[in-house]
Design a protein around this motif. Structure first.
Motif, mmCIF file in Angstrom:
data_model
loop_
_atom_site.group_PDB
_atom_site.id
_atom_site.type_symbol
_atom_site.label_atom_id
_atom_site.label_comp_id
_atom_site.label_asym_id
_atom_site.label_seq_id
_atom_site.Cartn_x
_atom_site.Cartn_y
_atom_site.Cartn_z
ATOM 1 N N ASP A 1 0.814 -1.223 0.000
ATOM 2 C CA ASP A 1 0.000 0.000 0.000
ATOM 3 C C ASP A 1 0.842 1.266 0.000
ATOM 4 O O ASP A 1 0.304 2.374 0.114
ATOM 5 C CB ASP A 1 -0.935 0.013 1.214
ATOM 6 C CG ASP A 1 -0.170 -0.053 2.541
ATOM 7 O OD1 ASP A 1 0.988 -0.524 2.528
ATOM 8 O OD2 ASP A 1 -0.733 0.358 3.565
ATOM 9 N N HIS B 1 1.618 7.572 0.139
ATOM 10 C CA HIS B 1 0.470 6.672 0.070
ATOM 11 C C HIS B 1 0.301 6.159 -1.357
ATOM 12 O O HIS B 1 0.268 6.937 -2.316
ATOM 13 C CB HIS B 1 -0.810 7.398 0.491
ATOM 14 C CG HIS B 1 -0.805 7.850 1.912
ATOM 15 N ND1 HIS B 1 -0.833 6.978 2.969
ATOM 16 C CD2 HIS B 1 -0.761 9.093 2.467
ATOM 17 C CE1 HIS B 1 -0.819 7.656 4.110
ATOM 18 N NE2 HIS B 1 -0.765 8.939 3.833
ATOM 19 N N GLY C 1 -1.678 3.366 -4.275
ATOM 20 C CA GLY C 1 -3.013 2.874 -4.634
ATOM 21 C C GLY C 1 -4.074 3.955 -4.582
ATOM 22 O O GLY C 1 -3.858 5.095 -5.012
ATOM 23 N N GLU C 2 -5.232 3.611 -4.043
ATOM 24 C CA GLU C 2 -6.357 4.545 -4.010
ATOM 25 C C GLU C 2 -6.089 5.757 -3.132
ATOM 26 O O GLU C 2 -6.743 6.798 -3.276
ATOM 27 C CB GLU C 2 -7.615 3.829 -3.519
ATOM 28 C CG GLU C 2 -8.111 2.738 -4.458
ATOM 29 C CD GLU C 2 -9.362 2.066 -3.926
ATOM 30 O OE1 GLU C 2 -9.783 2.418 -2.794
ATOM 31 O OE2 GLU C 2 -9.919 1.210 -4.633
ATOM 32 N N ARG C 3 -5.140 5.655 -2.209
ATOM 33 C CA ARG C 3 -4.848 6.772 -1.301
ATOM 34 C C ARG C 3 -3.860 7.769 -1.901
ATOM 35 O O ARG C 3 -3.580 8.805 -1.288
ATOM 36 C CB ARG C 3 -4.307 6.250 0.027
ATOM 37 C CG ARG C 3 -5.284 5.410 0.817
ATOM 38 C CD ARG C 3 -4.708 5.044 2.171
ATOM 39 N NE ARG C 3 -4.534 6.216 3.034
ATOM 40 C CZ ARG C 3 -3.930 6.179 4.224
ATOM 41 N NH1 ARG C 3 -3.433 5.042 4.669
ATOM 42 N NH2 ARG C 3 -3.806 7.275 4.952
ATOM 43 N N ASP C 4 -3.323 7.479 -3.095
ATOM 44 C CA ASP C 4 -2.330 8.360 -3.700
ATOM 45 C C ASP C 4 -3.014 9.639 -4.187
ATOM 46 O O ASP C 4 -3.837 9.607 -5.107
ATOM 47 C CB ASP C 4 -1.636 7.646 -4.857
ATOM 48 C CG ASP C 4 -0.455 8.434 -5.400
ATOM 49 O OD1 ASP C 4 -0.266 9.593 -4.985
ATOM 50 O OD2 ASP C 4 0.279 7.891 -6.248
ATOM 51 N N SER C 5 -2.659 10.763 -3.568
ATOM 52 C CA SER C 5 -3.254 12.052 -3.949
ATOM 53 C C SER C 5 -2.609 12.644 -5.185
ATOM 54 O O SER C 5 -3.145 13.587 -5.789
ATOM 55 C CB SER C 5 -3.111 13.046 -2.791
ATOM 56 O OG SER C 5 -1.730 13.351 -2.583
ATOM 57 N N LYS D 1 -3.288 10.368 7.421
ATOM 58 C CA LYS D 1 -3.842 10.655 6.099
ATOM 59 C C LYS D 1 -3.358 11.980 5.525
ATOM 60 O O LYS D 1 -3.358 12.175 4.316
ATOM 61 C CB LYS D 1 -5.363 10.636 6.154
ATOM 62 C CG LYS D 1 -5.994 11.703 7.038
ATOM 63 C CD LYS D 1 -7.506 11.544 7.086
ATOM 64 C CE LYS D 1 -8.144 12.591 8.019
ATOM 65 N NZ LYS D 1 -9.609 12.402 8.118
#
Length: 715
Positions: free
Chosen positions: A490, A695, A697-701, A676
């Motif tokens: 992740d 971060h 995956g989906e948490r990559d801003s 976060k």
């Protein structure tokens, strides 16, 4: 109507007799278990052995051990030579390895790390010439007995309290078996004999020896202000020409500035001991800090008695923590001032914790802040009372302040302000002002170092070099350890540079500054960690001090902590002088006292507009000055930030989330995972290679990769 007063214990003679009997009996029990006090045959023989080795020009290794049962267990490794005195190699705090803050557990992982360090130096465990404890356990046993006997029968409740100030009775059995456990852990056939060093002597000697104050004709005063030691909670010393002598010890666990602050900050602020004190100090700035107008100050001051010779004792007609420190710490007279104390089961409850956000919609919040301010004011009065006597008695203008109480950075600043030229002209009839030094580890993580430093002194070693930084906890991370931590699915990562050359270091520093200038919040993980409670650039989170919203974002989205918590300014010396009134009383060795976030300073008029994120509600900042020679990468980052935002200063807060500062690469990645609002972590391996992690995956801003691309384009 005058408040009722009772100063001193109910049965002092019984308590004193109990102390002597318990200490005598415990000394024999502990000796049988492998603990030896100073003055014993074993301790004398070890001192003689070390003295002979030093005279022969050999190198000596000493281990200072914080065994289980007292908070902040750990172990320090110190190298000693006759030519240079003690040199701290590592000071491992068990909480950093275990993840349990202020832990009282046996420091197994810290000891394993010490063994690895020795072997990395080409040495081994057999090269340790003495193992030294940070407490004199027979004396501590005597003090515990005295504390119960002198207030019978009400104090019998203490026997049902498994955890008191600095002492965890649940680990008593493990503590007494430490010589055997240690021997087994080290693979030895026999238990390891331990030499007990007095707790406050450990605080005092290391703090003085590491100070910038020279050995000369001018005396140096030393105040150990603590929650409790093994004999008392306030001990005063003086050194003259390098020789130290104790002047007084108050022989009380509960006539304690630390206990006063811990009890009230916990029962009024809503946090547990050892977590409440710093928060309550921050909260005080939101209250009325004027002694003339604070509605609680005058009455609360009656809780403490300011006696002759600098004595500070609790008023036992108001306080009850000498009998029941957790469940019923107040007597009715104190309840009448502060209200009912919060009970243990209410602590950390969101509805009970003091929050500045509630000041607009909870009528009692302003009162609660005024109570915090009154507590801080009374506490400062007590510090001043003790130090006033000490300076008059010794004729000193130089003060070393240590013990857990010395972590109150606001109180430390007040000492510098109070003991000014006018005070010295009046009471010492000379032109002088106070010069103050506080070590980076004034609390119990420092007494492991102190035990080794004191033992080296007893064996005839010189005092050693003054301290200039605090990067001693653990070892720098290996490339392999970082690679393992970055393998998590992740987490995204990329190599971004190498700081082993000046050019590579400056490039990484400029990338860091670029991200922070764009509003990024980043963490830096490099080298050995800081020893002590403050992150100083090796395990730090950075943000833009010019961004007025940085504190809110950090507290809410990165640290998940109360909005009352201030953010610290980290600066070059030039920037610190430009934006803060650095006190001349802290100017020794190039303002060394400001290296460790143990002093606050008043900001200058233009600072709040330029650097609002690091100016607290009272207009102060708990500043840290960074030197190029001590931390080249962080200093280069500050210089680069000056080119980017116009000020060589950064927000600096510890790299943790609701726990100890991240010690290992895996802990660093786990902290990123739980935070976060943290944009990236830069991990610097022992070979200088730097990786960035963020971060995945989906948490990559996309923030980090976007900044990296922009920075590369503009180089």
């Amino acid at each position: 109507m005058k408040p009722s007063r009772r100063i001193g214990p109910r049965h002092p003679k019984l308590g004193a007799a109990g102390f002597r009997a318990a200490r005598w009996f415990s000394a024999r029990l502990f000796r049988a278990a492998g603990f030896h006090q100073l003055g014993s045959d074993f301790a004398d023989a070890r001192i003689a052995h070390v003295r002979d080795k030093l005279r022969r020009g050999e190198t000596v290794y000493l281990a200072g051990l914080g065994p289980p049962g007292t908070h902040n267990s750990g172990v320090a490794l110190v190298e000693v030579t006759q030519a240079h005195g003690p040199r701290l190699i590592v000071n491992n705090e068990e909480e950093r390895f275990s993840g349990n803050k202020h832990t009282t557990e046996y420091p197994r992982q810290s000891i394993d790390a010490i063994v690895a360090t020795l072997r990395g130096m080409g040495r081994d465990i057999g090269d340790v010439d003495a193992w030294l404890t940070s407490w004199d356990y027979p004396t501590l046993a005597g003090t515990l007995a005295r504390s119960v006997l002198e207030e019978l029968p009400q104090s019998l409740k203490l026997l049902r309290t498994t955890e008191a100030a600095g002492f965890d009775g649940r680990r008593l059995d493990q503590m007494t078996r430490t010589p055997k456990i240690l021997g087994k852990q080290l693979g030895l056939a026999e238990r390891v004999p331990l030499i007990c060093l007095p707790h406050h002597d450990n605080h005092a000697w290391f703090s003085f020896a590491a100070s910038p104050f020279a050995d000369d004709d001018e005396p140096v005063a030393i105040a150990v202000l603590d929650g409790t030691g093994d004999r008392g909670s306030v001990s005063l010393y003086v050194t003259e020409n390098g020789a130290m002598r104790q002047l007084t010890c108050n022989d009380s666990m509960f006539d304690s500035l630390g206990a006063f602050y811990s009890v009230i900050s916990s029962t009024q602020g809503g946090w547990t001991w050892l977590s409440s004190e710093g928060r309550y100090m921050g909260a005080a700035a939101w209250g009325d800090m004027n002694r003339a107008t604070n509605p609680y100050y005058i009455r609360l001051k009656d809780v403490l008695d300011f006696g002759e010779n600098g004595e500070v004792r609790i008023n036992r007609a108001m306080a009850n923590w000498y009998c029941d420190p957790f469940v019923h710490p107040y007597k009715p007279a104190l309840i009448d001032i502060l209200g009912e104390p919060l009970k243990p089961d209410q602590l950390w409850n969101p509805d009970a914790v003091l929050r500045v956000e509630d000041i607009h919609h909870r009528p009692d919040t302003k009162d609660r802040f005024d109570k915090a301010a009154a507590t801080q004011l009374v506490f400062e009065d007590a510090m001043i009372h003790v130090v006033d006597h000490l300076l008059r008695a010794t004729g000193a203008s130089r003060l070393v302040l240590t013990g857990g109480v010395a972590l109150n950075a606001v109180g430390n600043m007040r000492l510098l302000e109070h003991f000014d030229e006018a005070w010295f002209a009046k009471f010492q009839q000379r032109k002088a002002s106070l010069h103050l030094w506080v070590p980076p580890t004034p609390g119990d993580p420092g007494v492991t170092i102190g035990a080794a430093w004191l033992f080296a002194h007893l064996a005839g070693a010189p005092r050693g070099d003054p301290m200039s930084h605090a990067f001693y906890c653990g070892s720098p991370p290996s490339p392999e350890d970082i690679a393992i931590a970055l393998a998590a699915g992740d987490i995204a990562s990329q190599r971004i540079g190498d700081i082993s050359t000046p050019e590579g270091r400056d490039a990484v520093a400029d990338l860091m500054a670029f991200m922070v200038a764009q509003g990024g919040i980043i963490a830096l993980y490099q080298g050995a960690a800081e020893t002590g409670p403050r992150a100083l650039g090796h395990r730090s989170i950075f943000a833009n001090p010019c961004d007025a919203q940085a504190r809110e974002r950090l507290n809410e989205r990165v640290k998940y902590r109360e909005a009352i918590r201030p953010l610290a300014p980290m600066a070059t010396l030039e920037a610190a002088q430009e934006y803060f009134d650095l006190h001349e009383g802290a100017s020794d060795a190039g303002y060394n006292a400001y290296n460790y976030m143990v002093l606050t300073a008043h900001s200058k008029p233009h600072a709040r507009e330029k650097i609002p994120a690091v100016i607290h509600a009272d207009g102060t900042g708990r500043i840290q000055i960074v030197r190029a020679e001590d931390d080249p990468l962080t200093h280069a980052y500050l210089k680069a930030l000056g080119r980017r935002i116009g000020v060589e200063m950064s927000v600096n807060t510890s790299f943790n989330v609701a726990g100890p500062i991240a010690q290992t690469p895996s802990q660093a990645i786990d902290t990123l995972r739980r935070s976060k609002g943290l944009d990236a972590v830069l991990l610097v391996a022992s070979n200088g290679v730097v990786h960035a992690a963020w971060h995945g995956g989906e948490r990559d801003s996309g923030r980090f990769t976007g900044w990296l691309s922009q920075w590369n384009e503009r180089r």
